[in-house]
Write an enzyme that holds these catalytic residues in place. Structure first.
Site, PDB file in Angstrom:
ATOM      1  N   THR A   1      -6.259  -7.845  -5.786  1.00  0.00           N
ATOM      2  CA  THR A   1      -6.818  -9.324  -6.090  1.00  0.00           C
ATOM      3  C   THR A   1      -7.584  -9.653  -5.051  1.00  0.00           C
ATOM      4  OG1 THR A   1      -5.741 -11.203  -6.464  1.00  0.00           O
ATOM      5  CG2 THR A   1      -6.580 -10.007  -8.292  1.00  0.00           C
TER       6      THR A   1
ATOM      7  N   ASN B   1       1.014  -1.241  -0.073  1.00  0.00           N
ATOM      8  CA  ASN B   1       0.390   0.183   0.130  1.00  0.00           C
ATOM      9  C   ASN B   1       0.952   1.563  -0.004  1.00  0.00           C
ATOM     10  OD1 ASN B   1       0.689   0.715   2.994  1.00  0.00           O
ATOM     11  ND2 ASN B   1      -0.089  -1.198   3.558  1.00  0.00           N
TER      12      ASN B   1
ATOM     13  N   ASP C   1       1.620  -8.040   1.061  1.00  0.00           N
ATOM     14  CA  ASP C   1       2.900  -7.640   2.228  1.00  0.00           C
ATOM     15  C   ASP C   1       3.054  -8.528   3.121  1.00  0.00           C
ATOM     16  OD1 ASP C   1       1.795  -4.380   2.640  1.00  0.00           O
ATOM     17  OD2 ASP C   1       3.773  -5.036   2.668  1.00  0.00           O
TER      18      ASP C   1
HETATM   19  N1  APR Z   1       1.403 -15.701  -2.043  1.00  0.00           N
HETATM   20  C1  APR Z   1       1.033 -15.216  -3.614  1.00  0.00           C
HETATM   21  N2  APR Z   1      -0.187 -14.807  -3.206  1.00  0.00           N
HETATM   22  C2  APR Z   1      -0.611 -14.772  -2.287  1.00  0.00           C
HETATM   23  C3  APR Z   1      -0.136 -14.916  -0.603  1.00  0.00           C
HETATM   24  C4  APR Z   1       0.840 -14.937  -0.918  1.00  0.00           C
HETATM   25  N3  APR Z   1       1.607 -15.673   0.081  1.00  0.00           N
HETATM   26  N4  APR Z   1      -0.837 -14.606  -0.100  1.00  0.00           N
HETATM   27  C5  APR Z   1      -1.499 -13.319  -0.454  1.00  0.00           C
HETATM   28  N5  APR Z   1      -1.836 -13.509  -2.006  1.00  0.00           N
HETATM   29  C6  APR Z   1      -2.640 -13.380  -3.223  1.00  0.00           C
HETATM   30  C7  APR Z   1      -4.755 -13.224  -2.767  1.00  0.00           C
HETATM   31  O1  APR Z   1      -5.189 -14.635  -2.254  1.00  0.00           O
HETATM   32  C8  APR Z   1      -4.785 -12.046  -4.039  1.00  0.00           C
HETATM   33  O2  APR Z   1      -5.025 -13.116  -4.535  1.00  0.00           O
HETATM   34  O3  APR Z   1      -2.474 -12.426  -3.616  1.00  0.00           O
HETATM   35  C9  APR Z   1      -3.358 -11.416  -3.695  1.00  0.00           C
HETATM   36  C10 APR Z   1      -3.052 -10.072  -3.551  1.00  0.00           C
HETATM   37  O4  APR Z   1      -4.571  -9.712  -2.080  1.00  0.00           O
HETATM   38  P1  APR Z   1      -3.437  -9.174  -1.465  1.00  0.00           P
HETATM   39  O5  APR Z   1      -2.079  -9.313  -0.682  1.00  0.00           O
HETATM   40  O6  APR Z   1      -4.584  -8.188  -0.095  1.00  0.00           O
HETATM   41  O7  APR Z   1      -2.981  -7.399  -2.294  1.00  0.00           O
HETATM   42  P2  APR Z   1      -4.456  -5.987  -2.742  1.00  0.00           P
HETATM   43  O8  APR Z   1      -5.488  -7.069  -2.824  1.00  0.00           O
HETATM   44  O9  APR Z   1      -3.633  -5.490  -3.682  1.00  0.00           O
HETATM   45  O10 APR Z   1      -4.379  -5.470  -1.497  1.00  0.00           O
HETATM   46  C11 APR Z   1      -2.787  -4.406  -0.968  1.00  0.00           C
HETATM   47  O11 APR Z   1      -3.449  -5.390   1.397  1.00  0.00           O
HETATM   48  O12 APR Z   1      -2.424  -6.010   2.994  1.00  0.00           O
HETATM   49  C12 APR Z   1      -2.629  -4.929   2.089  1.00  0.00           C
HETATM   50  O13 APR Z   1      -1.021  -3.634   2.476  1.00  0.00           O
HETATM   51  C13 APR Z   1      -1.458  -4.191   1.579  1.00  0.00           C
HETATM   52  O14 APR Z   1      -3.042  -2.288   1.500  1.00  0.00           O
HETATM   53  C14 APR Z   1      -2.440  -3.662   1.065  1.00  0.00           C
HETATM   54  C15 APR Z   1      -3.454  -4.615   0.665  1.00  0.00           C
END
Ligand code: APR
Length: 169
Positions: free
Chosen positions: A123, A24, A34
């Site tokens: 996503t 973020n 993250d």
């Molecule tokens: N490895 C691969 N993919 C992952 C993992 C992992 N360890 N953990 C989660 N995912 C997938 C989720 O299932 C989703 O399909 O990554 C994709 C993106 O999800 P998020 O991590 O929630 O990222 P996003 O939707 O871009 O939101 C970003 O979420 O974690 C917070 O700090 C971050 O505020 C920011 C927001």
């Protein structure tokens, strides 16, 4: 020519040159990808993010932009942090999502990274529908001018994997 590959798994376990973080704008951590990257990568990543906030990104990293730090204890050399757009039903933010991939590849090229692992940006918490996000991701990477040899999409569940596989084949 950049090879596009798919892996069903955890992005923090990928042995690549650069791992892309779905961050973020604060660059100070969060959940999902993250959280996993900071947890597994250790405190050096957050320290580098804090330095970035204190130097070039006082107002935070803009949506669609990308910046690199150390990968800490991850089996990678760098983490490329990018901020995906939050999905909106009223506004088409597709260009911002595509920018996350294009800008991350540009940063990878600056680093000389040959292999780059991407999650399905936006996503999760940011609620972008998976099929549409996969279309945007694959089109953006296919259209990018980059020296990166392998772009590896790392999908965390079967639905995401199927959505990306449908776009690649
Ligand atoms: N490895 C691969 N993919 C992952 C993992 C992992 N360890 N953990 C989660 N995912 C997938 C989720 O299932 C989703 O399909 O990554 C994709 C993106 O999800 P998020 O991590 O929630 O990222 P996003 O939707 O871009 O939101 C970003 O979420 O974690 C917070 O700090 C971050 O505020 C920011 C927001």
């Amino acid at each position: 020519m950049t090879r596009l590959t798919l892996v069903r798994g955890d992005i923090t376990e990928q042995s690549v040159d650069a791992v892309v973080n779905a961050a973020n704008s604060s660059l100070l951590g969060g959940g999902g990808v993250d959280g996993a990257i900071h947890r597994r990568g250790g405190p050096d990543i957050l320290a580098a993010c804090r330095d970035l906030r204190a130097s070039h990104y006082g107002g935070g990293l803009p949506t669609g932009a990308a910046v690199a730090t150390t990968a800490g204890r991850l089996p990678a050399r760098w983490v490329i942090h990018t901020v995906g757009p939050v999905w909106s039903a009223h506004e088409d933010r597709s260009a911002l999502l595509a920018s996350c991939y294009v800008r991350s590849l540009a940063v990878a090229d600056e680093l000389g990274a040959a292999t780059v692992a991407f999650p399905a940006i936006s996503t999760g918490v940011y609620r972008w529908p998976m099929e549409d996000a996969a279309r945007i991701a694959v089109e953006a990477v296919r259209g990018a001018e980059t020296a990166v040899g392998e772009v590896r999409f790392v999908l965390f569940d079967d639905a995401a994997y199927r959505a990306f596989a449908a776009r690649l084949n």
